[in-house]
Scaffold this active site. Structure first.
Site, mmCIF file in Angstrom:
data_model
loop_
_atom_site.group_PDB
_atom_site.id
_atom_site.type_symbol
_atom_site.label_atom_id
_atom_site.label_comp_id
_atom_site.label_asym_id
_atom_site.label_seq_id
_atom_site.Cartn_x
_atom_site.Cartn_y
_atom_site.Cartn_z
ATOM 1 N N ARG A 28 20.851 26.176 36.935
ATOM 2 C CA ARG A 28 22.020 26.153 36.046
ATOM 3 C C ARG A 28 21.759 25.387 34.744
ATOM 4 O O ARG A 28 22.667 24.761 34.202
ATOM 5 C CB ARG A 28 23.246 25.565 36.744
ATOM 6 C CG ARG A 28 23.761 26.400 37.897
ATOM 7 C CD ARG A 28 24.439 27.652 37.384
ATOM 8 N NE ARG A 28 24.906 28.489 38.476
ATOM 9 C CZ ARG A 28 26.153 28.495 38.926
ATOM 10 N NH1 ARG A 28 27.058 27.762 38.365
ATOM 11 N NH2 ARG A 28 26.483 29.275 39.915
ATOM 12 N N ARG A 32 27.546 24.799 31.486
ATOM 13 C CA ARG A 32 28.657 24.031 30.923
ATOM 14 C C ARG A 32 28.400 22.561 30.648
ATOM 15 O O ARG A 32 29.207 21.925 29.978
ATOM 16 C CB ARG A 32 29.889 24.177 31.828
ATOM 17 C CG ARG A 32 30.536 25.549 31.704
ATOM 18 C CD ARG A 32 31.728 25.668 32.605
ATOM 19 N NE ARG A 32 31.295 25.642 33.995
ATOM 20 C CZ ARG A 32 32.100 25.882 35.031
ATOM 21 N NH1 ARG A 32 33.370 26.121 34.819
ATOM 22 N NH2 ARG A 32 31.626 25.840 36.258
ATOM 23 N N ARG A 41 31.023 29.379 24.256
ATOM 24 C CA ARG A 41 31.993 29.981 25.169
ATOM 25 C C ARG A 41 33.413 29.942 24.627
ATOM 26 O O ARG A 41 34.291 30.647 25.140
ATOM 27 C CB ARG A 41 31.909 29.295 26.535
ATOM 28 C CG ARG A 41 30.796 29.809 27.430
ATOM 29 C CD ARG A 41 31.197 31.099 28.153
ATOM 30 N NE ARG A 41 32.079 30.785 29.294
ATOM 31 C CZ ARG A 41 33.389 30.904 29.299
ATOM 32 N NH1 ARG A 41 34.020 31.337 28.233
ATOM 33 N NH2 ARG A 41 34.080 30.596 30.353
ATOM 34 N N ASP A 77 24.537 36.238 36.055
ATOM 35 C CA ASP A 77 25.126 35.700 37.277
ATOM 36 C C ASP A 77 24.682 36.558 38.446
ATOM 37 O O ASP A 77 24.368 37.735 38.268
ATOM 38 C CB ASP A 77 26.650 35.670 37.191
ATOM 39 C CG ASP A 77 27.236 34.749 38.257
ATOM 40 O OD1 ASP A 77 27.302 33.526 38.015
ATOM 41 O OD2 ASP A 77 27.593 35.247 39.348
ATOM 42 N N TYR A 152 30.184 37.196 49.224
ATOM 43 C CA TYR A 152 31.203 37.343 48.170
ATOM 44 C C TYR A 152 31.916 38.690 48.261
ATOM 45 O O TYR A 152 33.124 38.786 48.058
ATOM 46 C CB TYR A 152 30.569 37.186 46.788
ATOM 47 C CG TYR A 152 30.285 35.747 46.422
ATOM 48 C CD1 TYR A 152 31.324 34.875 46.092
ATOM 49 C CD2 TYR A 152 28.991 35.250 46.402
ATOM 50 C CE1 TYR A 152 31.072 33.547 45.762
ATOM 51 C CE2 TYR A 152 28.723 33.934 46.071
ATOM 52 C CZ TYR A 152 29.763 33.083 45.755
ATOM 53 O OH TYR A 152 29.515 31.779 45.425
#
Ligand code: CP3
Length: 349
Positions: A28, A32, A41, A77, A152
């Site tokens: 990652r 963020r 973003r 992703d 998922y």
């Protein structure tokens, strides 16, 4: 591959070859915790960013510009390919699937992925990143492993226990098996396409496989993963990395997968993982992401402890034991990368 001289430090470590230092990248790393990511973003939503090659390439390169990392990981992703297989996914901010897949009829409607048709934007992103990044730094392509995507798809989103998914394995083993199969075939094609577009290595994230015991892993997951790995291997010689998150109890089975690098989460000391996986195993990991919140002195000691654990391994790619937390101070990442490089320079000539 014959031309070892042209390999990046990262690829040399993946193959257990002599290398100038221990390579490092961070799960990652494009995300963020970086102010430049958050700024971008504000202009564009997550899905648009992943589907626009120029933007996805910019984000992939953001951490590479800030830190002397040895590898870039594609900004995308694990859920991104599912839309092209007939299952739309939203992000809020975690993945959400409006119609979870919980029947044989729904499984039958899922289309095998044709990466060149369904995911051209990802392949273009890799081409841009490969052309902009210097030749001594690697680009890592990735996908979700079949079981994690299955979780998922059946659950419809994130969960602590993924009980719908684990129920489906038991209640409808045939439909569940068919779903795992189509995911495995699709992700193999996707990995090969990413390698052909220029990825120097490909990584399978099995984020939720730690929910299974060894018997269930062997019964439901290992056969399909073996086929997936064999299909990737048949078409590309790029290193394959498999990350079994929470997989400490699964390693005897994981060892049967013929991958080049095993990703290890932070709960299992690397020496213990190595003892199970064998003397030729190359490992990736495994600093606790929380260690980046410690004092600088304590952080350095934790990094040294991971390097000490890695000493007897055939190869080591430094990483965190899971994704970097969004509240991490980027300066701590700078310290981490420099410290790993300084401590290991000249150790493996
Ligand atoms: O820097 C990188 O590692 C490359 C990009 C990347 C993302 N997701 C971007 C992302 C990678 C490799 C992933 C993999 C991923 N995605 C996994 C496997 C790794 C793991 O953590 O176990 C999983 C399970 C997902 C699913 C997912 N996507 C979740 C749970 C979330 C929301 C929570 C979170 O961690 O942010 C996402 C969204 C997501 N994927 C973001 C990013 C940068 C945040 C989107 C935003 O709000 O900007």
């Amino acid at each position: 591959m014959n031309d070892h001289a042209s390999l990046t430090v990262f690829e040399r470590a993946c193959r257990g070859l002599p290398r100038a230092h221990t390579p490092i990248w961070v799960m990652r790393q494009a995300g963020r915790y970086l102010p430049e990511y958050r700024a971008l973003r504000e202009e564009v939503d997550f899905l648009t960013a992943t589907k626009t090659p120029e933007i996805a390439a910019r984000i992939t390169l953001q951490p590479m510009e800030r830190f002397p990392l040895d590898a870039a990981i594609l900004f995308s992703d694990i859920m991104t390919p599912l839309e092209a297989m007939g299952v739309p996914v939203e992000f809020a901010p975690g993945p959400v699937i409006q119609e979870p897949v919980r029947s044989a009829v729904q499984v039958a409607r899922i289309r095998e992925l044709v990466p060149e048709e369904g995911m051209p934007f990802v392949l273009d992103t890799i081409r841009i990143v490969r052309s902009e990044l210097s030749a001594d730094r690697a680009v890592i392509g990735f996908t979700g492993a079949p079981f994690t995507l299955f979780c998922y798809l059946v659950e419809g989103g994130g969960s602590k226990e993924f009980m719908w998914a684990r129920r489906f394995l038991r209640e409808e083993p045939e439909a569940a098996g068919a779903l795992l199969d189509v995911l495995g075939r699709s992700m193999a094609r996707y990995m090969v396409a990413q390698a052909e577009a220029g990825a120097n290595a490909v990584m399978l994230f099995d984020s939720w496989v730690g929910l299974l015991g060894p018997a269930e892993y062997r019964r439901f997951v290992l056969p399909v993963l073996k086929r997936t790995v064999a299909e990737i291997r048949a078409s590309t010689d790029r290193p394959i990395i498999y990350f079994a998150n929470g997989g400490a109890t699964l390693l005897e089975a994981v060892k049967e997968l013929e991958v080049d690098v095993y990703g290890i989460d932070w709960t299992l000391p690397l020496s213990r993982a190595g003892a199970t996986l064998g003397s030729s195993a190359v490992l990736q990991g495994n600093l606790d992401p929380a260690a980046l919140f410690a004092s600088e002195e304590d952080l350095r000691a934790s990094i040294d402890a991971v390097l000490e654990e890695a000493k007897g391994l055939a190869g080591h790619v430094f990483n965190l034991g899971h994704g970097i937390n969004r509240h991490t101070d980027p300066d701590r990442v700078a310290l981490l990368v420099d410290h790993v490089h300084e401590r290991t320079a000249g150790s493996f000539a």
